[in-house]
Design an enzyme around this catalytic site. Structure first.
Site, mmCIF file in Angstrom:
data_model
loop_
_atom_site.group_PDB
_atom_site.id
_atom_site.type_symbol
_atom_site.label_atom_id
_atom_site.label_comp_id
_atom_site.label_asym_id
_atom_site.label_seq_id
_atom_site.Cartn_x
_atom_site.Cartn_y
_atom_site.Cartn_z
ATOM 1 N N LYS A 205 32.402 2.803 -7.351
ATOM 2 C CA LYS A 205 31.915 4.123 -6.304
ATOM 3 C C LYS A 205 31.712 3.753 -4.825
ATOM 4 O O LYS A 205 32.409 4.212 -3.922
ATOM 5 C CB LYS A 205 30.806 4.815 -6.927
ATOM 6 C CG LYS A 205 29.975 5.744 -5.744
ATOM 7 C CD LYS A 205 29.017 6.183 -6.345
ATOM 8 C CE LYS A 205 27.544 5.832 -5.790
ATOM 9 N NZ LYS A 205 27.000 6.164 -4.607
ATOM 10 N N ASN A 206 30.805 2.428 -4.618
ATOM 11 C CA ASN A 206 30.489 2.368 -3.011
ATOM 12 C C ASN A 206 31.687 1.583 -2.512
ATOM 13 O O ASN A 206 31.490 1.840 -1.138
ATOM 14 C CB ASN A 206 28.962 1.621 -3.181
ATOM 15 C CG ASN A 206 28.183 2.499 -3.645
ATOM 16 O OD1 ASN A 206 27.984 3.619 -3.632
ATOM 17 N ND2 ASN A 206 26.871 1.924 -4.055
ATOM 18 N N CYS B 143 20.876 10.388 -2.194
ATOM 19 C CA CYS B 143 19.665 10.200 -3.022
ATOM 20 C C CYS B 143 18.313 10.155 -2.149
ATOM 21 O O CYS B 143 18.486 9.435 -1.034
ATOM 22 C CB CYS B 143 19.854 9.058 -3.966
ATOM 23 S SG CYS B 143 21.247 9.056 -5.061
ATOM 24 N N ARG C 156 15.507 7.412 5.262
ATOM 25 C CA ARG C 156 16.823 6.755 5.448
ATOM 26 C C ARG C 156 17.385 6.743 6.924
ATOM 27 O O ARG C 156 18.178 7.461 7.142
ATOM 28 C CB ARG C 156 17.596 7.126 4.143
ATOM 29 C CG ARG C 156 17.472 6.975 2.881
ATOM 30 C CD ARG C 156 18.329 7.364 1.971
ATOM 31 N NE ARG C 156 19.306 6.522 1.607
ATOM 32 C CZ ARG C 156 20.179 6.465 0.560
ATOM 33 N NH1 ARG C 156 20.144 7.664 0.044
ATOM 34 N NH2 ARG C 156 21.120 5.712 0.345
ATOM 35 N N ASP D 221 20.099 -0.901 -6.701
ATOM 36 C CA ASP D 221 20.619 0.251 -7.795
ATOM 37 C C ASP D 221 20.381 0.074 -9.242
ATOM 38 O O ASP D 221 21.106 0.643 -9.971
ATOM 39 C CB ASP D 221 21.807 0.397 -7.316
ATOM 40 C CG ASP D 221 22.137 1.242 -6.078
ATOM 41 O OD1 ASP D 221 21.277 1.924 -5.651
ATOM 42 O OD2 ASP D 221 23.365 1.011 -5.260
ATOM 43 N N ARG E 252 28.033 12.258 -9.998
ATOM 44 C CA ARG E 252 28.319 11.685 -8.722
ATOM 45 C C ARG E 252 28.910 10.318 -8.467
ATOM 46 O O ARG E 252 29.510 9.903 -7.841
ATOM 47 C CB ARG E 252 27.070 11.922 -7.656
ATOM 48 C CG ARG E 252 26.443 13.034 -7.172
ATOM 49 C CD ARG E 252 25.680 12.986 -6.028
ATOM 50 N NE ARG E 252 25.797 11.900 -5.297
ATOM 51 C CZ ARG E 252 24.825 11.041 -4.982
ATOM 52 N NH1 ARG E 252 23.668 10.985 -5.107
ATOM 53 N NH2 ARG E 252 25.337 9.935 -4.013
HETATM 54 N N1 EPU Z 1 18.356 1.083 7.034
HETATM 55 C C1 EPU Z 1 17.879 1.430 8.427
HETATM 56 N N2 EPU Z 1 18.538 1.493 9.399
HETATM 57 C C2 EPU Z 1 19.872 1.923 9.131
HETATM 58 C C3 EPU Z 1 20.481 1.701 7.953
HETATM 59 C C4 EPU Z 1 19.714 1.466 6.972
HETATM 60 O O1 EPU Z 1 16.469 0.929 8.615
HETATM 61 O O2 EPU Z 1 20.485 2.154 10.266
HETATM 62 C C5 EPU Z 1 17.352 0.459 5.864
HETATM 63 C C6 EPU Z 1 17.472 1.833 4.812
HETATM 64 O O3 EPU Z 1 16.472 2.708 4.972
HETATM 65 C C7 EPU Z 1 17.179 0.860 3.618
HETATM 66 C C8 EPU Z 1 17.830 -0.424 4.005
HETATM 67 O O4 EPU Z 1 18.088 -0.481 5.428
HETATM 68 O O5 EPU Z 1 15.697 0.630 3.641
HETATM 69 C C9 EPU Z 1 19.076 -0.730 3.114
HETATM 70 O O6 EPU Z 1 19.969 0.480 3.532
HETATM 71 P P1 EPU Z 1 21.513 0.498 3.360
HETATM 72 O O7 EPU Z 1 21.974 0.975 4.550
HETATM 73 O O8 EPU Z 1 22.030 -0.648 2.774
HETATM 74 O O9 EPU Z 1 21.846 1.396 2.360
HETATM 75 P P2 EPU Z 1 22.828 2.750 2.314
HETATM 76 O O10 EPU Z 1 24.267 2.480 2.928
HETATM 77 O O11 EPU Z 1 22.130 4.067 2.754
HETATM 78 C C10 EPU Z 1 24.009 2.048 0.291
HETATM 79 C C11 EPU Z 1 24.564 2.571 -1.184
HETATM 80 C C12 EPU Z 1 23.562 2.866 -1.904
HETATM 81 C C13 EPU Z 1 22.848 1.396 -2.180
HETATM 82 C C14 EPU Z 1 22.061 0.619 -0.841
HETATM 83 C C15 EPU Z 1 21.705 -0.668 -1.177
HETATM 84 C C16 EPU Z 1 26.539 3.703 -0.588
HETATM 85 C C17 EPU Z 1 27.014 5.051 -0.353
HETATM 86 N N3 EPU Z 1 25.297 3.523 -0.807
HETATM 87 O O12 EPU Z 1 23.363 3.024 0.855
HETATM 88 O O13 EPU Z 1 23.838 3.159 -3.131
HETATM 89 O O14 EPU Z 1 21.453 1.514 -2.923
HETATM 90 O O15 EPU Z 1 23.435 0.562 -0.022
HETATM 91 O O16 EPU Z 1 22.548 -1.514 -1.766
HETATM 92 O O17 EPU Z 1 26.957 2.632 -0.722
HETATM 93 C C18 EPU Z 1 23.619 4.141 -5.178
HETATM 94 O O18 EPU Z 1 24.840 3.959 -5.569
HETATM 95 O O19 EPU Z 1 22.946 4.728 -6.201
HETATM 96 C C19 EPU Z 1 23.078 4.077 -3.967
HETATM 97 C C20 EPU Z 1 22.144 4.858 -3.669
#
Ligand code: EPU
Length: 422
Positions: free
Chosen positions: A22-23, A117, A122, A308, A400
């Site tokens: 998915k990701n 989620c 975030r 995750d 999802r």
């Molecule tokens: N963060 C910041 N600033 C930013 C971006 C992120 O402070 O500009 C922080 C977030 O708040 C968090 C940490 O950095 O504390 C990590 O966030 P990250 O950006 O890695 O997560 P994401 O891109 O929002 C993706 C996956 C998530 C998965 C996380 C961590 C996708 C669409 N989503 O989220 O997947 O948990 O990386 O690996 O790729 C899931 O598949 O169930 C899911 C939630």
């Protein structure tokens, strides 16, 4: 609204084949926008987040030919730079990858705020920092993020936190920028590597994906014309590993990349589960015939233990001997599922970012609600091992991110019925 009715207590046995990640897919489909031409993508998971990506691509005028339920040909030659509406963007997190790809292609993007989620705050400050360092102005108005640039120029970008989303968005923006972009403290997740491999297959020049320094040498265009197969889903494989162990079953998981599962395998072995990797690195057998024991887990960016996989592990630790701890270090809050598991007889206390899990002998079926994707998967595992019947609502969260999950569990012997009444 659908819900799942699960009759627990059957050890899962048999073979399950893992779908595309998915990701990775939710980043690769927006990346097709960067190609003025056709590309073919295989092994796309048939899940609702992907249907939303198709909806957005259709709004932008992409021509999508569905070859099969897991394969498409996308032609973005004549796409236009419309606003990605807030009502679609807020339905999932990955909608923000359309900012990076539209900005890369048109030097201008307007995309509604992302959803996804609920894990507490975030922020997207690191994405915005990246867009700005590549030469863009970024503003927000009426729930829409606007980014535009006269010209995109490579730069050195140090991420203050390891973030998958910002790493991917910066890669998408930088691929067609002039000069070289260096992302330091980049995320190393397998889906970051898969996106880089896709872009390189289509003509990009990205080096270092999978390490914490990624170099993107800007190219003038992506030629497309190639076929790319999305890698298997690390988190789906991990979910079936934990389900096999928790149900005291014996499951062969095929079409996976065992290297991506190392942190999960290591924890399972530590608590007494048998884990055997196939010689070719693309299958893993998980079996368990005794009560597992306590452990401590801290979630971390890859190659650490994935956030995750934390709710699913909480289910297994709920029925393991002793007191276990899970420290969620990636997100502010990811414990909404604990109250639901406690309704089934688990003993989980949450203190800030730490869950203290006192192992019980068994879970007892009941009525619970999935509050997010992985929490939903965890509740399915809980239902499968609980005594009696469990009813789960909120299953749209599970759809999802997991393809065909009900059939996959049924094929392993799980007794699940999908019910449509209220
Ligand atoms: N963060 C910041 N600033 C930013 C971006 C992120 O402070 O500009 C922080 C977030 O708040 C968090 C940490 O950095 O504390 C990590 O966030 P990250 O950006 O890695 O997560 P994401 O891109 O929002 C993706 C996956 C998530 C998965 C996380 C961590 C996708 C669409 N989503 O989220 O997947 O948990 O990386 O690996 O790729 C899931 O598949 O169930 C899911 C939630």
């Amino acid at each position: 609204m659908e819900n799942f009715i699960i009759e627990g207590g059957v050890p899962l046995r048999g073979t399950v084949s893992i779908s595309g990640a998915k990701n990775a897919a939710v980043a690769i489909l927006p990346a097709a926008i960067l190609i003025k031409g056709k590309c073919r993508i295989e092994n796309i998971p048939n899940i609702s987040d992907i249907l939303l990506c198709y909806d957005i691509l259709n709004i932008l005028g992409a021509k999508i030919t569905h070859i099969s339920k897991n394969e498409v040909e996308i032609d973005c030659t004549d796409i236009h730079n419309d606003v990605v509406p807030t009502d679609i963007a807020r339905k999932f997190r990955a909608s923000y990858y359309f900012i990076g790809s539209l900005l890369g292609r048109f030097k201008d993007a307007s995309v509604g705020f992302p959803g996804g989620c609920n894990f507490g705050s975030r922020p997207i400050d690191q994405h915005i920092k990246g867009f700005e360092l590549l030469g863009s102005n970024v503003s927000t108005e009426g729930g829409v993020i606007h980014a535009s640039a006269e010209k995109l120029t490579g730069n050195s970008i140090y991420l203050d936190v390891v973030t998958v989303g910002a790493t991917i968005n910066i890669m998408l923006t930088a691929v067609l920028a002039e000069g070289t972009t260096v992302i330091e403290n980049a995320a190393r997740e397998p889906h970051v590597v898969d996106l880089a491999n896709f872009l390189n297959t289509m003509g990009a020049n990205i080096k270092g994906a999978g390490t914490d320094v990624i170099k993107i040498y800007g190219v003038s265009e992506l030629h497309g014309g190639s076929t790319y197969s999305i890698m298997p889903d690390q988190l789906e494989a991990g979910t079936f590993m934990v389900a096999a162990a928790a149900s005291k079953g014996d499951v062969l998981i095929t079409n996976c990349i065992t290297k991506h599962l190392d942190s999960i395998s290591a924890k399972l072995v530590e608590i007494g589960v048998n884990v055997e990797e196939g010689e070719s690195g693309d299958s893993i057998r998980v079996s368990c015939n005794r009560r597992t024991t306590k452990t401590s887990i801290k979630t971390l960016p890859y190659p650490g233990f994935p956030t995750d996989m934390h709710p699913q592990m909480a289910v297994l630790l709920s029925v393991s001997e002793g007191i276990s701890y899970i420290n969620e270090s990636v997100f502010d809050s990811r414990f909404q599922y604990a109250d639901e598991l406690n309704k089934l007889g688990a003993k989980i206390k949450v203190d800030g970012k730490i869950a203290v899990i006192e192992g019980v002998n068994s879970l007892i079926g009941g009525q619970v609600s999935a509050c997010d994707l992985r929490a939903g998967a965890a509740l399915m595992i809980a239902g499968l091992i609980a005594e009696g019947t469990t009813k789960i609502d909120g299953v749209e969260h599970i759809y999802r991110g997991y393809e065909n999950i009900v059939n996959k569990f049924q094929d392993l012997g799980g007794k699940i019925i999908v019910s449509s009444n209220q």
